[in-house]
Scaffold this motif. Sequence first.
Motif, PDB file in Angstrom:
ATOM      1  N   GLN A 193     -11.543   2.194  -3.649  1.00  0.00           N
ATOM      2  CA  GLN A 193     -11.823   1.122  -4.609  1.00  0.00           C
ATOM      3  C   GLN A 193     -10.658   0.962  -5.585  1.00  0.00           C
ATOM      4  OE1 GLN A 193     -15.556   1.450  -6.680  1.00  0.00           O
ATOM      5  NE2 GLN A 193     -15.163  -0.345  -7.946  1.00  0.00           N
ATOM      6  N   GLU A 194     -10.110   2.073  -6.036  1.00  0.00           N
ATOM      7  CA  GLU A 194      -8.962   2.023  -6.943  1.00  0.00           C
ATOM      8  C   GLU A 194      -7.771   1.350  -6.259  1.00  0.00           C
ATOM      9  OE1 GLU A 194      -6.033   5.099  -9.397  1.00  0.00           O
ATOM     10  OE2 GLU A 194      -7.868   5.878  -8.463  1.00  0.00           O
ATOM     11  N   LEU A 195      -7.540   1.691  -5.003  1.00  0.00           N
ATOM     12  CA  LEU A 195      -6.452   1.066  -4.257  1.00  0.00           C
ATOM     13  C   LEU A 195      -6.713  -0.425  -4.075  1.00  0.00           C
ATOM     14  CD1 LEU A 195      -3.807   1.233  -2.707  1.00  0.00           C
ATOM     15  CD2 LEU A 195      -5.094   2.030  -0.710  1.00  0.00           C
ATOM     16  N   GLN A 196      -7.941  -0.772  -3.771  1.00  0.00           N
ATOM     17  CA  GLN A 196      -8.315  -2.174  -3.593  1.00  0.00           C
ATOM     18  C   GLN A 196      -8.085  -2.956  -4.891  1.00  0.00           C
ATOM     19  OE1 GLN A 196     -12.388  -2.606  -2.291  1.00  0.00           O
ATOM     20  NE2 GLN A 196     -11.978  -4.580  -1.330  1.00  0.00           N
ATOM     21  N   GLU A 197      -8.417  -2.358  -6.032  1.00  0.00           N
ATOM     22  CA  GLU A 197      -8.211  -3.015  -7.329  1.00  0.00           C
ATOM     23  C   GLU A 197      -6.724  -3.204  -7.624  1.00  0.00           C
ATOM     24  OE1 GLU A 197     -10.351  -0.442  -9.995  1.00  0.00           O
ATOM     25  OE2 GLU A 197     -12.313  -1.175  -9.307  1.00  0.00           O
ATOM     26  N   ARG A 198      -5.920  -2.198  -7.295  1.00  0.00           N
ATOM     27  CA  ARG A 198      -4.472  -2.311  -7.529  1.00  0.00           C
ATOM     28  C   ARG A 198      -3.852  -3.376  -6.628  1.00  0.00           C
ATOM     29  NH1 ARG A 198      -1.877   2.283 -10.466  1.00  0.00           N
ATOM     30  NH2 ARG A 198      -3.612   3.539 -11.180  1.00  0.00           N
ATOM     31  N   THR A 221      -6.116  -9.791  -1.998  1.00  0.00           N
ATOM     32  CA  THR A 221      -7.552  -9.556  -1.957  1.00  0.00           C
ATOM     33  C   THR A 221      -7.948  -9.285  -0.512  1.00  0.00           C
ATOM     34  OG1 THR A 221      -7.863 -11.069  -3.813  1.00  0.00           O
ATOM     35  CG2 THR A 221      -9.811 -10.543  -2.498  1.00  0.00           C
ATOM     36  N   ILE A 222      -8.545  -8.107  -0.281  1.00  0.00           N
ATOM     37  CA  ILE A 222      -8.992  -7.746   1.067  1.00  0.00           C
ATOM     38  C   ILE A 222     -10.354  -7.071   0.992  1.00  0.00           C
ATOM     39  CG2 ILE A 222      -6.693  -7.504   2.063  1.00  0.00           C
ATOM     40  CD1 ILE A 222      -6.971  -4.467   1.766  1.00  0.00           C
ATOM     41  N   THR A 223     -11.030  -7.049   2.119  1.00  0.00           N
ATOM     42  CA  THR A 223     -12.332  -6.383   2.181  1.00  0.00           C
ATOM     43  C   THR A 223     -12.132  -4.875   2.299  1.00  0.00           C
ATOM     44  OG1 THR A 223     -12.451  -6.459   4.586  1.00  0.00           O
ATOM     45  CG2 THR A 223     -13.326  -8.379   3.386  1.00  0.00           C
ATOM     46  N   GLN A 224     -13.198  -4.150   2.042  1.00  0.00           N
ATOM     47  CA  GLN A 224     -13.149  -2.695   2.163  1.00  0.00           C
ATOM     48  C   GLN A 224     -12.890  -2.293   3.609  1.00  0.00           C
ATOM     49  OE1 GLN A 224     -15.504  -0.312   3.599  1.00  0.00           O
ATOM     50  NE2 GLN A 224     -14.135   1.324   2.915  1.00  0.00           N
ATOM     51  N   ALA A 225     -13.443  -3.035   4.553  1.00  0.00           N
ATOM     52  CA  ALA A 225     -13.246  -2.726   5.976  1.00  0.00           C
ATOM     53  C   ALA A 225     -11.770  -2.879   6.366  1.00  0.00           C
ATOM     54  CB  ALA A 225     -14.121  -3.628   6.836  1.00  0.00           C
ATOM     55  N   GLN A 244      -5.441  -6.008  -5.616  1.00  0.00           N
ATOM     56  CA  GLN A 244      -5.876  -7.279  -6.194  1.00  0.00           C
ATOM     57  C   GLN A 244      -5.005  -7.651  -7.399  1.00  0.00           C
ATOM     58  OE1 GLN A 244     -10.068  -7.555  -6.635  1.00  0.00           O
ATOM     59  NE2 GLN A 244     -10.007  -9.766  -6.898  1.00  0.00           N
ATOM     60  N   LYS A 245      -4.630  -6.669  -8.214  1.00  0.00           N
ATOM     61  CA  LYS A 245      -3.747  -6.927  -9.360  1.00  0.00           C
ATOM     62  C   LYS A 245      -2.384  -7.440  -8.893  1.00  0.00           C
ATOM     63  CE  LYS A 245      -5.782  -3.626 -12.570  1.00  0.00           C
ATOM     64  NZ  LYS A 245      -5.639  -2.340 -13.263  1.00  0.00           N
ATOM     65  N   ILE A 275       0.846  -1.204   0.000  1.00  0.00           N
ATOM     66  CA  ILE A 275       0.000   0.000   0.000  1.00  0.00           C
ATOM     67  C   ILE A 275       0.877   1.248   0.000  1.00  0.00           C
ATOM     68  CG2 ILE A 275      -1.640   1.372   1.361  1.00  0.00           C
ATOM     69  CD1 ILE A 275      -2.908  -1.331   2.246  1.00  0.00           C
ATOM     70  N   ARG A 276       1.892   1.274   0.863  1.00  0.00           N
ATOM     71  CA  ARG A 276       2.805   2.428   0.900  1.00  0.00           C
ATOM     72  C   ARG A 276       3.452   2.647  -0.464  1.00  0.00           C
ATOM     73  NH1 ARG A 276       5.356  -0.023   4.939  1.00  0.00           N
ATOM     74  NH2 ARG A 276       4.306   0.160   6.891  1.00  0.00           N
TER      75      ARG A 276
END
Length: 157
Positions: free
Chosen positions: A24-29, A36-40, A31-32, A11-12
Motif C-alpha cells: 500500500q505504501e508503494l502504491q501511494e508513492r 495509478t495502478i491496482t493492487q493486483a 500515485q504521488k 518502482i526500482r
Amino acid sequence: MNKKETRHQLIRSLISETTIHTQQELQERLQKNGITITQATLSRDMKELNLVKVTSGNDTHYEALAISQTRWEHRLRFYMEDALVMLKIVQHQIILKTLPGLAQSFGSILDAMQIPEIVATVCGDDTCLIVCEDNEQAKACYETLSHYTPPFFFSNK
C-alpha cells in the motif's frame, strides 16, 4: 518506454532510494508520482521485479532480489548448448545466430549478465547483434562468450 517499463523503473527507484514497508505504501508513492495502478498489477510488477520482503531487526521492508550471476551464466550455457547456431565477430560487433524464436532470449540473458564489453544487444527472431565499443572489446566479448559454448561447437571468427 511503455507504461509498464516506466512503472518498473519508478518502482526500482523507489525501492532503492526509500524504505518501503507495505504494498500500500508503494502504491501511494507511485500515485504521488502520477502512476495509478491496482493492487493486483502492483503484485505482478513486484513479482516480475523480484521484490522480496526483508526483515532487519524489528523492521520489514521490500528489497530487489537480484538473480545471481551464476544463474544467468547457467542459463546462457544452457541456451548455447541447445540453441546456438553461429557466433561470429564482425568488426566491433558479434553476430549470434540461434534457432528460430530464441534470439531475444539470448539478448535478455546477455543484458542481465551485464558483460562489460557489451554496449547493446539488438535481437530479432533468430539473430542477436551484440554491439561493442571497438574491435578489441568485441574480441574480448567473443572470448567471454566462447567459454559458454559447448565443447563440440566450432564457429567462424
